[in-house]
Design an enzyme around this catalytic site. Structure first.
Site, short mmCIF file in Angstrom:
data_model
loop_
_atom_site.label_atom_id
_atom_site.label_comp_id
_atom_site.label_asym_id
_atom_site.label_seq_id
_atom_site.Cartn_x
_atom_site.Cartn_y
_atom_site.Cartn_z
N ASP A 258 0.86 -1.19 0.00
CA ASP A 258 0.00 0.00 0.00
C ASP A 258 0.90 1.24 0.00
OD1 ASP A 258 -3.09 0.79 1.62
OD2 ASP A 258 -1.65 2.21 0.82
N ASP B 85 -3.43 2.29 -5.64
CA ASP B 85 -2.22 2.30 -4.81
C ASP B 85 -2.02 1.07 -3.95
OD1 ASP B 85 -3.80 2.73 -2.46
OD2 ASP B 85 -2.16 3.90 -1.61
N GLU B 86 -2.85 0.03 -4.12
CA GLU B 86 -2.60 -1.14 -3.29
C GLU B 86 -2.91 -2.44 -4.02
OE1 GLU B 86 -5.49 -1.80 0.09
OE2 GLU B 86 -6.36 0.00 -0.78
P1 TTP Z 1 -5.29 5.06 0.83
O1 TTP Z 1 -4.24 4.01 0.61
O2 TTP Z 1 -6.45 4.73 1.71
O3 TTP Z 1 -4.62 6.37 1.46
P2 TTP Z 1 -3.21 7.02 1.19
O4 TTP Z 1 -2.39 6.22 0.24
O5 TTP Z 1 -3.44 8.45 0.78
O6 TTP Z 1 -2.56 7.06 2.63
P3 TTP Z 1 -1.93 5.85 3.48
O7 TTP Z 1 -0.50 6.23 3.66
O8 TTP Z 1 -2.68 5.86 4.76
O9 TTP Z 1 -2.12 4.60 2.68
O10 TTP Z 1 -5.86 5.55 -0.55
C1 TTP Z 1 -5.06 5.68 -1.71
C2 TTP Z 1 -5.48 6.88 -2.53
O11 TTP Z 1 -6.87 6.76 -2.88
C3 TTP Z 1 -5.37 8.18 -1.79
O12 TTP Z 1 -4.08 8.75 -1.92
C4 TTP Z 1 -6.44 9.03 -2.41
C5 TTP Z 1 -7.50 8.05 -2.85
N1 TTP Z 1 -8.64 8.07 -1.91
C6 TTP Z 1 -9.75 8.87 -2.22
O13 TTP Z 1 -9.78 9.50 -3.28
N2 TTP Z 1 -10.79 8.93 -1.32
C7 TTP Z 1 -10.80 8.22 -0.13
O14 TTP Z 1 -11.77 8.31 0.65
C8 TTP Z 1 -9.65 7.39 0.16
C9 TTP Z 1 -9.60 6.61 1.45
C10 TTP Z 1 -8.62 7.36 -0.75
MG MG Z 2 -2.16 4.14 0.53
#
Ligand code: TTP
Ligand code: MG
Length: 351
Positions: free
Chosen positions: A13, A107-108
């Site tokens: 992730d 992103d994951e």
């Molecule tokens: P996430 O992996 O949930 O968040 P992140 O990568 O920003 O942070 P973390 O370090 O905690 O993993 O989500 C990945 C991307 O998806 C995030 O950068 C933006 C998008 N996203 C949205 O557009 N809306 C949302 O509600 C969430 C949770 C994520």
């Molecule tokens: Mg993330």
């Protein structure tokens, strides 16, 4: 009978994905609290940089609320093309290590590395190093013998870290884990469990299979396994589409339910059209209407049917609106759920 081979699963992730990319693209934003999206009068944040998270800014938070928490917050517009490009680069790196990749979002992804004889933690370290070298972005990873634990563990050492839970450590890992971390336990289920005195997986383990089934139905039986860290789901390289839906956020909240009918009809028509064009081999199971209200609470109403009609959609909408005590509506969504494909059409699975 030989013991089944232990699997090597990792969940990768990316850290603050959209925000990290924006900070990379514009060095002036590095080290500053930034929000991606949420800049408009009614927008919500896609994500926030770690500097902004320190103030409490979070994904899905309305922009005005984030700004109140962090007055120096810098809003950056969303640039999907850029994020998609980084996502493709990352996937190409995964592909050097395995063909068994299950992306969950840009992103994951889950990777199955069972065919490697080396320690999955060192492979994970190598994958993360290559990602950093080629994209200047950091990734975190969880490593275990199944998807459930790999995904939970990838949050443990965020950012830019990884956490491995070996098979022998699973019982201890699960014992104090909040049940909310289990796959499929949403807010409602969590409330139900809390009121029954169940907060952790250890608490849940005290119930036997019959009690779990009696209290929580078919899902209870799945939870019986999950709370023990047992998860046999495979890493799925192609995903079967389960639903088709459309939603709209209105530029102004809508006060009268009948004013939603035209949009409802239009969106339902578009959902039916995609079903006919791309998924006509799939039987429709249910129609779903989703409402988000001005106060950001939301409700979904679902009815089993293989014939989604506008009459039914309207009835569901009215039911949802009553349930929301006739508050003004901010977002309307409508969708259909699809039955699993017939075995012979599995080859046409949606990528
Ligand atoms: P996430 O992996 O949930 O968040 P992140 O990568 O920003 O942070 P973390 O370090 O905690 O993993 O989500 C990945 C991307 O998806 C995030 O950068 C933006 C998008 N996203 C949205 O557009 N809306 C949302 O509600 C969430 C949770 C994520
Ligand atoms: Mg993330």
């Amino acid at each position: 009978m030989p013991a089944p081979k232990e699997r090597k699963i990792i969940h990768v992730d990316m850290d603050c994905f959209y925000a990290a990319i924006e900070q990379r693209e514009n060095p002036e934003l590095a080290g500053k609290p930034i929000a991606v999206g949420g800049g408009g009068r009614r927008g919500v944040l896609c994500t926030a940089s770690y500097e902004a998270r320190a103030f409490g800014c979070r994904s899905a938070m309305p922009g005005f609320k984030a700004l109140a928490l962090c007055p120096q917050l810098i809003f950056v517009p969303v640039r999907f093309d850029l994020y998609k490009q980084a996502s493709a680069q990352i996937r190409a790196i995964f592909g050097r290590f395995t063909e068994l990749i299950e992306p969950l979002s840009l992103d994951e992804a889950y990777l199955d590395l069972s065919h490697w004889s080396s320690d999955p933690a060192s492979i994970s370290r190598e994958i993360r190093a290559q990602i950093y070298e080629e994209t200047q972005l950091t990734a975190s990873a969880g490593i275990s013998t199944n998807k459930l634990i790999a995904k939970i563990a990838s949050d443990w050492q965020k950012p830019n870290g990884q956490h491995q839970v070996k098979a022998e450590d699973i019982p201890a890992f699960m014992k104090n884990l909040p049940v909310a971390k289990l796959w499929g336990v949403g807010k409602k289920m969590q409330e139900k469990l809390t009121s029954a005195g169940i907060e952790t997986c250890g608490d849940m383990q005290k119930l036997d299979k019959i009690q779990m089934a009696q209290s929580y139905g078919k899902w209870g039986l799945e939870l019986y396994d999950l709370c023990r860290g047992i998860d046999t789901r495979e890493v799925q390289t192609s995903r079967v589409r389960k639903s088709i839906s459309k939603e709209t956020t209105f530029s102004q909240d809508v006060n009268r339910v009948q004013d939603l009918f035209p949009d409802l009809a239009e969106m339902l028509e578009s959902v039916r059209e995609s079903h006919q064009k791309r998924y006509s081999d799939r039987i429709i199971k249910a129609t779903v209407v989703k409402l988000k209200f001005a106060d950001f609470t939301q409700t979904t109403i679902e009815r089993a049917t293989d014939q989604p009609s506008i009459e039914l959609a309207k009835a569901l909408l009215i039911e949802g609106w009553r349930r929301g005590r006739q508050k003004s509506v901010r977002l309307l969504g409508v969708g259909i759920k699809l039955a699993d494909p017939e075995p012979e059409s599995q080859t046409q699975m949606d990528l």
